[in-house]
Design a protein around this motif. Structure first.
Motif, PDB file in Angstrom:
ATOM      1  N   ASN A 219       6.908   3.977 -17.395  1.00 56.84           N
ATOM      2  CA  ASN A 219       7.219   4.776 -16.219  1.00 56.84           C
ATOM      3  C   ASN A 219       8.720   4.679 -15.971  1.00 56.84           C
ATOM      4  N   ALA A 220       9.258   5.520 -15.115  1.00 56.54           N
ATOM      5  CA  ALA A 220      10.699   5.514 -14.845  1.00 56.54           C
ATOM      6  C   ALA A 220      10.971   6.247 -13.541  1.00 56.54           C
ATOM      7  N   PRO A 221      12.149   6.037 -12.966  1.00 55.13           N
ATOM      8  CA  PRO A 221      12.501   6.784 -11.751  1.00 55.13           C
ATOM      9  C   PRO A 221      12.941   8.190 -12.097  1.00 55.13           C
ATOM     10  N   GLN A 222      13.115   9.009 -11.096  1.00 61.07           N
ATOM     11  CA  GLN A 222      13.642  10.350 -11.297  1.00 61.07           C
ATOM     12  C   GLN A 222      15.101  10.269 -11.747  1.00 61.07           C
ATOM     13  N   PRO A 223      15.636  11.342 -12.325  1.00 63.30           N
ATOM     14  CA  PRO A 223      17.034  11.308 -12.779  1.00 63.30           C
ATOM     15  C   PRO A 223      17.951  10.759 -11.690  1.00 63.30           C
ATOM     16  N   ALA A 224      18.863   9.906 -12.126  1.00 66.28           N
ATOM     17  CA  ALA A 224      19.690   9.153 -11.181  1.00 66.28           C
ATOM     18  C   ALA A 224      20.486  10.073 -10.256  1.00 66.28           C
ATOM     19  N   GLN A 225      20.447   9.748  -8.970  1.00 70.38           N
ATOM     20  CA  GLN A 225      21.301  10.394  -7.996  1.00 70.38           C
ATOM     21  C   GLN A 225      22.461   9.440  -7.689  1.00 70.38           C
ATOM     22  N   GLN A 226      23.401   9.902  -6.923  1.00 66.35           N
ATOM     23  CA  GLN A 226      24.536   9.061  -6.573  1.00 66.35           C
ATOM     24  C   GLN A 226      24.063   7.834  -5.806  1.00 66.35           C
ATOM     25  N   PRO A 227      24.289   6.635  -6.332  1.00 64.90           N
ATOM     26  CA  PRO A 227      23.844   5.434  -5.619  1.00 64.90           C
ATOM     27  C   PRO A 227      24.679   5.184  -4.366  1.00 64.90           C
TER      28      PRO A 227
ATOM     29  N   ALA B  46      17.395   2.084  -8.156  1.00 64.49           N
ATOM     30  CA  ALA B  46      18.296   3.039  -8.805  1.00 64.49           C
ATOM     31  C   ALA B  46      19.395   3.512  -7.861  1.00 64.49           C
ATOM     32  N   LEU B  47      19.135   3.475  -6.570  1.00 65.10           N
ATOM     33  CA  LEU B  47      20.132   3.870  -5.571  1.00 65.10           C
ATOM     34  C   LEU B  47      20.893   2.679  -5.019  1.00 65.10           C
ATOM     35  N   GLY B  48      20.605   1.485  -5.549  1.00 69.39           N
ATOM     36  CA  GLY B  48      21.270   0.289  -5.061  1.00 69.39           C
ATOM     37  C   GLY B  48      20.630  -0.286  -3.821  1.00 69.39           C
ATOM     38  N   THR B  49      19.393   0.066  -3.559  1.00 61.98           N
ATOM     39  CA  THR B  49      18.683  -0.451  -2.383  1.00 61.98           C
ATOM     40  C   THR B  49      17.874  -1.686  -2.760  1.00 61.98           C
ATOM     41  N   PRO B  50      18.078  -2.809  -2.082  1.00 61.55           N
ATOM     42  CA  PRO B  50      17.308  -4.017  -2.371  1.00 61.55           C
ATOM     43  C   PRO B  50      15.816  -3.807  -2.161  1.00 61.55           C
ATOM     44  N   VAL B  51      15.026  -4.632  -2.838  1.00 60.09           N
ATOM     45  CA  VAL B  51      13.572  -4.553  -2.779  1.00 60.09           C
ATOM     46  C   VAL B  51      13.008  -5.911  -2.396  1.00 60.09           C
ATOM     47  N   ILE B  52      12.056  -5.904  -1.474  1.00 64.77           N
ATOM     48  CA  ILE B  52      11.255  -7.090  -1.141  1.00 64.77           C
ATOM     49  C   ILE B  52       9.840  -6.783  -1.603  1.00 64.77           C
ATOM     50  N   ALA B  53       9.304  -7.632  -2.486  1.00 66.31           N
ATOM     51  CA  ALA B  53       8.028  -7.311  -3.112  1.00 66.31           C
ATOM     52  C   ALA B  53       7.121  -8.526  -3.197  1.00 66.31           C
ATOM     53  N   SER B  54       5.832  -8.251  -3.332  1.00 61.77           N
ATOM     54  CA  SER B  54       4.852  -9.312  -3.574  1.00 61.77           C
ATOM     55  C   SER B  54       5.210 -10.054  -4.853  1.00 61.77           C
ATOM     56  N   ASP B  55       4.956 -11.335  -4.844  1.00 56.62           N
ATOM     57  CA  ASP B  55       5.210 -12.148  -6.032  1.00 56.62           C
ATOM     58  C   ASP B  55       4.024 -12.001  -6.982  1.00 56.62           C
ATOM     59  N   THR B  56       4.016 -10.910  -7.739  1.00 58.12           N
ATOM     60  CA  THR B  56       2.939 -10.606  -8.685  1.00 58.12           C
ATOM     61  C   THR B  56       3.548 -10.351 -10.062  1.00 58.12           C
ATOM     62  N   PRO B  57       2.764 -10.511 -11.132  1.00 59.45           N
ATOM     63  CA  PRO B  57       3.325 -10.311 -12.475  1.00 59.45           C
ATOM     64  C   PRO B  57       3.950  -8.939 -12.700  1.00 59.45           C
ATOM     65  N   ILE B  58       3.310  -7.872 -12.207  1.00 59.97           N
ATOM     66  CA  ILE B  58       3.851  -6.549 -12.473  1.00 59.97           C
ATOM     67  C   ILE B  58       5.162  -6.332 -11.734  1.00 59.97           C
ATOM     68  N   PHE B  59       5.279  -6.803 -10.503  1.00 61.57           N
ATOM     69  CA  PHE B  59       6.538  -6.641  -9.782  1.00 61.57           C
ATOM     70  C   PHE B  59       7.635  -7.500 -10.406  1.00 61.57           C
TER      71      PHE B  59
END
Length: 358
Positions: free
Chosen positions: A168-176, A277-290
């Motif tokens: 999978n992948a994000p949409q084409p990069a926009q200006q971060p 992709a836009l330089g936004t930090p992510v807070i995520a569950s501590d799971t293998p896929i993340f």
């Protein structure tokens, strides 16, 4: 090599995860290979790239059992389906079926948009692994989107066919965003409101974040909204958007402190990559896929702990740390692209053709 990609899982109003995956993959593969697509509703074309298409029956209709008869007429070398349910009776072409995740074995509630008979079959299907094996073993090669799902498929011995990654992948990069411009005190959630998505922990954590506003971006039914509104702590700020456009989503991501996903199960976690992709930090569950998707760029928390979620947000209130995480996030997202996914798929198609020509 003539490749046909099944686009019949494309939505007619707005993309969901499977719909966006298929449409993005078709657009990228069309740059490097001879590709056409299958649709079941002309309205799907509004969300699909401009490539040749063939209109056939819905993948949810009884005619799916015999769909190979129609597909055979297209003289495809390889047909790729972004799901595992495509009919195969009498097929004369190479076939790649896709399994995104195993979420519904642990969380068997079906998506609400499915017809009632299909929802019943869905629950029965996910009570054992043998139906999945029967479906996947009809393919020449099985694709999946992550190493995490690949490992689970091996653990449960879901197929005797070769398994390959088509990411999978994000949409084409926009200006971060500019990491030197400090964010608003907002948090974003993009995803469904099914129970395993664990929005409840986010809401509980907002009790310790009175200076922040949580924006829930996705569409939501009135009943589910009422259930969640009853859980909002006193004094907490939570906004239900009930859907946003892609442009609105990108603009919100450029201003927010972090995107949050405390989901207990995912097949990939596309919103994480879109945010990074836009330089936004992510807070995520501590799971293998993340962990696989976010690597060392994301902040991971116990999905059962509102306090851990709130603490991670408060850490990002430190400006130097937020800037570091923002830069690391953008760098990590740069490792995912639809062009690379297209190359992976074309390689898989070539492998299928070689297997059938032995």
């Amino acid at each position: 090599m003539k490749i046909v990609i099944d686009a019949r899982f494309t939505r007619t109003d707005h993309h969901d995860g499977i719909s966006r995956y298929g449409a993005s993959l078709i657009a990228a593969v069309a740059k490097i290979a001879d590709v056409s697509m299958l649709i079941s509703d002309p309205r799907q074309l509004a969300l699909l790239p401009d490539v040749p298409h063939t209109l056939i029956s819905s993948p949810l209709s009884p005619a799916e059992l015999f769909v190979a008869r129609k597909v055979n007429r297209l003289n495809a070398d390889v047909v790729v389906c972004p799901m595992q349910t495509m009919g195969t009776w009498g097929r004369k072409y190479g076939l790649v079926l896709t399994l995104h995740d195993l979420i519904y074995y642990e969380h068997p509630a079906p998506p609400g948009f499915l017809p009632a008979p299909v929802r019943i079959l869905w629950r029965l299907y996910h009570k054992a692994y043998w139906p999945q094996r029967l479906l996947l073993n009809r393919a020449d090669v099985v694709a999946t989107i992550s190493r995490t799902t690949e490992a689970l498929m091996a653990k449960y011995r879901l197929t005797s066919r070769p398994v390959r990654i088509v990411s999978n992948a994000p949409q084409p990069a926009q200006q971060p965003r500019d990491p030197d411009t400090l964010p608003e005190k907002t948090l974003l959630y993009m995803g469904s409101f099914m129970p395993y998505k664990n929005v409840e922990t986010m809401l509980a954590g907002m009790a310790e974040l009175p200076d922040y506003t949580l924006h829930l971006l996705s569409r939501i039914t009135p009943q589910r909204r009422a259930e969640l509104e009853a859980l909002i702590p006193a004094g907490a700020s939570v906004v239900f958007h009930n859907g946003v456009t892609d442009d609105e989503y990108a603009e919100l991501l450029r201003r927010t402190t972090a995107l949050v996903s405390l989901s207990k199960a995912e097949g990939y976690g596309l919103p994480l990559v879109e945010a990074m992709a836009l330089g936004t930090p992510v807070i995520a569950s501590d799971t293998p896929i993340f962990r696989e998707v976010g690597a060392d760029a994301a902040k991971y928390v116990d999905p059962e702990s509102p306090a851990a979620f709130a603490a991670a947000v408060q850490e990002l209130g430190d400006a130097p740390q937020w800037r570091d995480v923002s830069r690391n996030s953008e760098a990590r997202a740069g490792q995912f692209s639809w062009d690379e996914s297209a190359r992976q798929l074309v390689a898989v198609a070539a492998e299928v053709l070689a297997l059938r020509n032995k």
